[in-house]
Design a protein around this motif. Structure first.
Motif, mmCIF file in Angstrom:
data_model
loop_
_atom_site.group_PDB
_atom_site.id
_atom_site.type_symbol
_atom_site.label_atom_id
_atom_site.label_comp_id
_atom_site.label_asym_id
_atom_site.label_seq_id
_atom_site.Cartn_x
_atom_site.Cartn_y
_atom_site.Cartn_z
ATOM 1 N N SER A 119 9.544 -1.020 -3.685
ATOM 2 C CA SER A 119 10.499 -0.100 -3.068
ATOM 3 C C SER A 119 9.914 1.320 -3.061
ATOM 4 O O SER A 119 9.594 1.862 -4.124
ATOM 5 C CB SER A 119 11.819 -0.097 -3.846
ATOM 6 N N PRO A 120 9.775 1.955 -1.889
ATOM 7 C CA PRO A 120 9.248 3.321 -1.841
ATOM 8 C C PRO A 120 10.075 4.303 -2.678
ATOM 9 O O PRO A 120 9.519 5.187 -3.328
ATOM 10 C CB PRO A 120 9.305 3.674 -0.349
ATOM 11 N N ALA A 121 11.394 4.136 -2.662
ATOM 12 C CA ALA A 121 12.250 5.043 -3.442
ATOM 13 C C ALA A 121 11.989 4.883 -4.934
ATOM 14 O O ALA A 121 11.894 5.873 -5.675
ATOM 15 C CB ALA A 121 13.721 4.768 -3.127
ATOM 16 N N ASP A 122 11.872 3.636 -5.402
ATOM 17 C CA ASP A 122 11.587 3.408 -6.817
ATOM 18 C C ASP A 122 10.184 3.897 -7.176
ATOM 19 O O ASP A 122 9.948 4.384 -8.284
ATOM 20 C CB ASP A 122 11.718 1.921 -7.146
ATOM 21 N N ALA A 123 9.232 3.757 -6.243
ATOM 22 C CA ALA A 123 7.869 4.239 -6.490
ATOM 23 C C ALA A 123 7.864 5.755 -6.659
ATOM 24 O O ALA A 123 7.207 6.294 -7.563
ATOM 25 C CB ALA A 123 6.956 3.820 -5.342
ATOM 26 N N ARG A 124 8.601 6.452 -5.817
ATOM 27 C CA ARG A 124 8.677 7.915 -5.938
ATOM 28 C C ARG A 124 9.331 8.318 -7.252
ATOM 29 O O ARG A 124 8.922 9.294 -7.900
ATOM 30 C CB ARG A 124 9.440 8.497 -4.741
ATOM 31 N N ALA A 151 2.989 -3.893 -0.637
ATOM 32 C CA ALA A 151 3.941 -3.706 0.458
ATOM 33 C C ALA A 151 4.079 -2.236 0.861
ATOM 34 O O ALA A 151 4.704 -1.924 1.872
ATOM 35 C CB ALA A 151 5.312 -4.259 0.059
ATOM 36 N N VAL A 152 3.510 -1.326 0.079
ATOM 37 C CA VAL A 152 3.610 0.107 0.351
ATOM 38 C C VAL A 152 2.192 0.662 0.551
ATOM 39 O O VAL A 152 1.321 0.458 -0.288
ATOM 40 C CB VAL A 152 4.308 0.854 -0.798
ATOM 41 N N THR A 156 0.361 6.490 2.093
ATOM 42 C CA THR A 156 1.706 7.078 2.105
ATOM 43 C C THR A 156 2.090 7.596 0.731
ATOM 44 O O THR A 156 2.613 8.720 0.599
ATOM 45 C CB THR A 156 2.734 6.021 2.571
ATOM 46 N N VAL A 157 1.825 6.801 -0.295
ATOM 47 C CA VAL A 157 2.177 7.209 -1.659
ATOM 48 C C VAL A 157 1.332 8.401 -2.093
ATOM 49 O O VAL A 157 1.835 9.356 -2.696
ATOM 50 C CB VAL A 157 1.991 6.035 -2.636
ATOM 51 N N GLN A 158 0.051 8.373 -1.793
ATOM 52 C CA GLN A 158 -0.824 9.473 -2.163
ATOM 53 C C GLN A 158 -0.418 10.767 -1.457
ATOM 54 O O GLN A 158 -0.455 11.849 -2.063
ATOM 55 C CB GLN A 158 -2.275 9.135 -1.821
ATOM 56 N N SER A 176 -5.815 3.124 -7.039
ATOM 57 C CA SER A 176 -6.580 1.889 -6.913
ATOM 58 C C SER A 176 -5.805 0.810 -6.173
ATOM 59 O O SER A 176 -4.588 0.674 -6.349
ATOM 60 C CB SER A 176 -6.970 1.372 -8.298
ATOM 61 N N ASP A 177 -6.538 0.035 -5.372
ATOM 62 C CA ASP A 177 -5.990 -1.162 -4.729
ATOM 63 C C ASP A 177 -6.570 -2.421 -5.354
ATOM 64 O O ASP A 177 -6.412 -3.523 -4.811
ATOM 65 C CB ASP A 177 -6.303 -1.156 -3.226
ATOM 66 N N ALA A 178 -7.230 -2.295 -6.484
ATOM 67 C CA ALA A 178 -7.852 -3.449 -7.145
ATOM 68 C C ALA A 178 -6.778 -4.428 -7.608
ATOM 69 O O ALA A 178 -5.616 -4.046 -7.840
ATOM 70 C CB ALA A 178 -8.691 -2.990 -8.330
ATOM 71 N N PRO A 179 -7.128 -5.698 -7.766
ATOM 72 C CA PRO A 179 -6.153 -6.683 -8.253
ATOM 73 C C PRO A 179 -5.625 -6.320 -9.640
ATOM 74 O O PRO A 179 -6.340 -5.722 -10.454
ATOM 75 C CB PRO A 179 -6.960 -7.984 -8.295
#
Length: 288
Positions: A119-124, A151-152, A156-158, A176-179
């Motif tokens: 969830s973008p809101a929860d991420a923020r 999923a995000v 955008t987050v950065q 990071s996008d690493a696993p």
């Protein structure tokens, strides 16, 4: 469309989370491909308050959910059958969690790992808890690693973080996008929300801080896990205090955390090997 095209598979194996789209797919398969055997693959641990993941007897009897289910561990088999008395829940190898059995030399780690939610809101909200203390974390950790949910978009987050905290380049921060499996190796403490990755972390001896929801039901995959391995926080101050309490060392020695993690791993995630993989066979193995 499959039926009209003459595509009538003997088996249909579908990822199934009991959501409306999953139910619609199953109803469609049942109506138009009645000779196909539909199997629900549920390779994820359940969360006690996330009730929509559970299939009920009424749903199964009404044809809204498959009667045959493949789950990833003994705990899931028992939990998922709690409301469904007609479906079968069969334990098969936990393919997406096979990494939990691969680490040969576990280490306490040197990094703070943030696993952002879908969830973008929860991420923020998580970022707002962490960023004010980012500079102080430089004395506690080699670096802070933030992994956005797939999923995000990471961009955008950065971009959001750069707007809100323009001096981020002065902090020991890595995006990071690493696993998750790779990032857990060097993590000393993991911060996340309702993600099943929290269970992966404690299985590998990593203590977890869960950012709780201020409103609504608690979504905590570790609710039934030894509470010495995790805690829930609800604001930036509690998060900072929790990290300080577990720095430079967690109160529970690594050896004890690994022992608890091994037990959890065996309960929740079926290993992947030549013997367990036979659970996927449609009939008993034929011998010469």
């Amino acid at each position: 469309l499959m039926n009209k095209a003459g595509i009538r598979p003997r088996w249909i194996i579908e990822w199934y989370e009991n959501q409306p789209t999953d139910k619609a797919s199953h109803i469609g398969f049942s109506a138009h491909l009645p000779d196909s055997r539909v199997i629900a693959v549920r390779q994820y641990p359940l969360v006690p308050d996330w009730l929509s993941l559970y299939t009920t007897t009424a749903e199964a009897q009404a044809g809204a959910a498959p009667l045959e289910n493949w789950v990833c561990g003994k705990v899931a088999a028992n939990s998922m059958a709690a409301y469904d008395f007609v479906g079968t829940y069969r334990v098969v190898p936990a393919l997406r969690y096979a990494h939990l059995y691969r680490e040969s030399q576990p280490a306490p780690g040197t990094q703070l790992l943030l696993l952002l939610p879908y969830s973008p809101a929860d991420a923020r909200a998580m970022l707002r808890y962490v960023m004010p203390s980012l500079r102080s974390f430089s004395a506690m950790f080699e670096r802070v690693v933030i992994k956005p949910h797939p999923a995000v978009s990471r961009d955008t987050v950065q971009a959001y973080a750069a707007r809100q905290w323009p001096d981020l380049d002065q902090a020991p921060l890595v995006w990071s996008d690493a696993p998750v499996a790779e990032l857990l190796t060097n993590a000393r403490i993991v911060v996340t929300t309702q993600s099943s990755a929290a269970l992966e972390a404690v299985c590998r001896g990593k203590p977890v801080i869960i950012v709780g929801r201020a409103v609504g039901l608690a979504i905590n995959v570790l609710e039934d896990v030894d509470c010495r391995l995790w805690r829930v926080v609800y604001d930036a101050r509690n998060l900072h205090e929790g990290i300080k309490d577990w720095t430079p060392e967690h109160p529970l020695p690594l050896a004890e955390r690994l022992a608890l993690g091994k037990l959890l791993r065996e309960q929740h995630f079926e290993p992947v090997n030549e013997v367990t993989m036979r659970a996927f066979l449609p009939w008993p193995e034929k011998r010469p």
